[in-house]
Scaffold this active site. Sequence first.
Site, PDB file in Angstrom:
ATOM      1  N   LYS A   1      69.327 -77.089 -46.572  1.00 17.28           N
ATOM      2  CA  LYS A   1      68.306 -76.206 -46.933  1.00 17.28           C
ATOM      3  C   LYS A   1      67.138 -76.691 -45.908  1.00 17.28           C
ATOM      4  O   LYS A   1      66.211 -75.931 -45.700  1.00 17.28           O
ATOM      5  CB  LYS A   1      67.724 -76.471 -48.456  1.00 17.28           C
ATOM      6  CG  LYS A   1      68.383 -75.751 -49.376  1.00 17.28           C
ATOM      7  CD  LYS A   1      67.934 -75.900 -50.658  1.00 17.28           C
ATOM      8  CE  LYS A   1      68.497 -75.139 -51.692  1.00 17.28           C
ATOM      9  NZ  LYS A   1      68.068 -75.135 -53.292  1.00 17.28           N
TER      10      LYS A   1
ATOM     11  N   LYS B   1      80.114 -66.065 -49.169  1.00 14.97           N
ATOM     12  CA  LYS B   1      79.943 -65.919 -50.681  1.00 14.97           C
ATOM     13  C   LYS B   1      78.629 -64.963 -50.939  1.00 14.97           C
ATOM     14  O   LYS B   1      77.787 -64.776 -50.134  1.00 14.97           O
ATOM     15  CB  LYS B   1      79.932 -67.040 -51.354  1.00 14.97           C
ATOM     16  CG  LYS B   1      78.439 -67.871 -51.545  1.00 14.97           C
ATOM     17  CD  LYS B   1      78.263 -68.844 -52.513  1.00 14.97           C
ATOM     18  CE  LYS B   1      76.849 -69.376 -52.515  1.00 14.97           C
ATOM     19  NZ  LYS B   1      76.705 -70.226 -53.739  1.00 14.97           N
TER      20      LYS B   1
ATOM     21  N   LYS C   1      72.081 -64.050 -52.794  1.00 15.64           N
ATOM     22  CA  LYS C   1      70.761 -63.152 -52.992  1.00 15.64           C
ATOM     23  C   LYS C   1      70.150 -63.269 -51.754  1.00 15.64           C
ATOM     24  O   LYS C   1      69.257 -62.201 -51.286  1.00 15.64           O
ATOM     25  CB  LYS C   1      69.945 -63.838 -54.004  1.00 15.64           C
ATOM     26  CG  LYS C   1      69.403 -65.316 -53.506  1.00 15.64           C
ATOM     27  CD  LYS C   1      68.758 -65.980 -54.761  1.00 15.64           C
ATOM     28  CE  LYS C   1      68.607 -67.616 -54.394  1.00 15.64           C
ATOM     29  NZ  LYS C   1      69.293 -68.301 -55.621  1.00 15.64           N
TER      30      LYS C   1
HETATM   31  P1  AMP Z   1      72.219 -69.757 -56.717  1.00 18.12           P
HETATM   32  O1  AMP Z   1      71.769 -68.407 -56.968  1.00 18.12           O
HETATM   33  O2  AMP Z   1      73.137 -69.993 -55.667  1.00 18.12           O
HETATM   34  O3  AMP Z   1      71.237 -70.756 -57.170  1.00 18.12           O
HETATM   35  O4  AMP Z   1      73.299 -70.078 -57.953  1.00 18.12           O
HETATM   36  C1  AMP Z   1      73.032 -69.986 -59.444  1.00 18.12           C
HETATM   37  C2  AMP Z   1      74.178 -70.019 -60.181  1.00 18.12           C
HETATM   38  O5  AMP Z   1      75.268 -69.039 -59.928  1.00 18.12           O
HETATM   39  C3  AMP Z   1      75.061 -71.341 -59.793  1.00 18.12           C
HETATM   40  O6  AMP Z   1      75.691 -71.912 -60.860  1.00 18.12           O
HETATM   41  C4  AMP Z   1      76.102 -70.873 -59.054  1.00 18.12           C
HETATM   42  O7  AMP Z   1      77.293 -71.806 -58.808  1.00 18.12           O
HETATM   43  C5  AMP Z   1      76.512 -69.441 -59.420  1.00 18.12           C
HETATM   44  N1  AMP Z   1      76.823 -68.577 -58.100  1.00 18.12           N
HETATM   45  C6  AMP Z   1      75.780 -68.084 -57.210  1.00 18.12           C
HETATM   46  N2  AMP Z   1      76.675 -67.411 -56.136  1.00 18.12           N
HETATM   47  C7  AMP Z   1      77.857 -67.284 -56.815  1.00 18.12           C
HETATM   48  C8  AMP Z   1      79.037 -66.474 -56.323  1.00 18.12           C
HETATM   49  N3  AMP Z   1      78.830 -65.759 -55.136  1.00 18.12           N
HETATM   50  N4  AMP Z   1      80.150 -66.687 -56.958  1.00 18.12           N
HETATM   51  C9  AMP Z   1      80.208 -67.518 -58.154  1.00 18.12           C
HETATM   52  N5  AMP Z   1      78.964 -68.080 -58.642  1.00 18.12           N
HETATM   53  C10 AMP Z   1      77.954 -68.345 -57.796  1.00 18.12           C
END
Ligand code: AMP
Length: 328
Positions: free
Chosen positions: A111, A192, A195
């Site tokens: 980050k 992956k 957002k």
């Molecule tokens: P983030 O939006 O990256 O802060 O993630 C928030 C939560 O969603 C965390 O627990 C991540 O592990 C889960 N998460 C985010 N992106 C994915 C994805 N592509 N597949 C599975 N879990 C995800």
Amino acid sequence: MQRVFSGIQPTGNIHIGNYLGAIRNWVELQHKYESLFCVVDYHAITVEYQPEQLHKRVLELAATLIAAGIDPDKTTLFVQSSVPEHAELTWLLTCITSIGALERMTQFKEKAERQKSGVFAGLMNYPILMASDILIYKAEFVPVGDDQIQHLELTREIARRFNTMFKETFPEPQPILTKAARIMALNDPTSKMSKSIEGSYIAMDDDDDTIRKKIRRAVTDPGPQGGEMGPGVKNLFTLLEAFAEPDLVEKFRAEYANQSLRYADLKQELGEAIVTALAPIRERTFELLAKPDQLIEILDGGAKHARRLAQETVAEVREAMGFKMPVA
Ligand code: AMP
Ligand code: TRP
């Protein structure tokens, strides 16, 4: 009952990766554990953000969590900034956390590289805030994705250090690793779903036709059927398993095995399965957002309960660290 804590950041565009990777897991856990789930808005300000958007995003995420099945009567659902003791404990724990450990955090390094206008101390100290979230409730278990394991290990290290330097206070929290597979980007199944990559995700508030369209456009790999699946096809099957009935999954698996699978059919059925699953959640989210005062009241109820627990821990910590003055 053992206690579970987890947090999710209100950074916008909640997608089906978040839903399958985190939220759906929480919904199950709330029946087995005493659960505290938190919209971590103090974390959301560690990278550049828009202050005028923050409150809206907090409410959207909270509404989505409730609509997806987090039951505020069963679970303590609240917003981090409503319990300012998280920030107080962060300061106290900052004083026993090594800078070296923080600098070694993979997520910090990644980050930090992306912050064009300078890296602030909050970004580096983020894992101490996360440790405080967990330790302030003496949570035994923390459901997280594998990207958070390093932060949880640091949390355990901080707990151990506090316990030996001052007084046995904190249990060492254990991760509950999400069993769901990582959801990959629809437009590039080698990275992956995220957002921050436009076109990669289905948002929880996408309408039915947008969902169908995004699935139709998802990248598949033209390779031969029957053997090992390419990443795009594999991702579609992961989604099908998550959203559709098992016999439909079996049918398409069999077709893939005997090389008769038509991707258009798979996408058609998958699109409908996702629409069926998401439409009621989306409707409920909009209903909740239409009455923000009621939503805020629900969150405030959660925060009041959480705050009582947090205040107890902070009082203990202050005492153990040598602070004797009354709190005004
Ligand atoms: P983030 O939006 O990256 O802060 O993630 C928030 C939560 O969603 C965390 O627990 C991540 O592990 C889960 N998460 C985010 N992106 C994915 C994805 N592509 N597949 C599975 N879990 C995800
Ligand atoms: N850092 C976590 C993430 O980005 C969010 C989070 C903050 C969290 N505090 C937490 C997760 C405490 C579990 C427990 O996903």
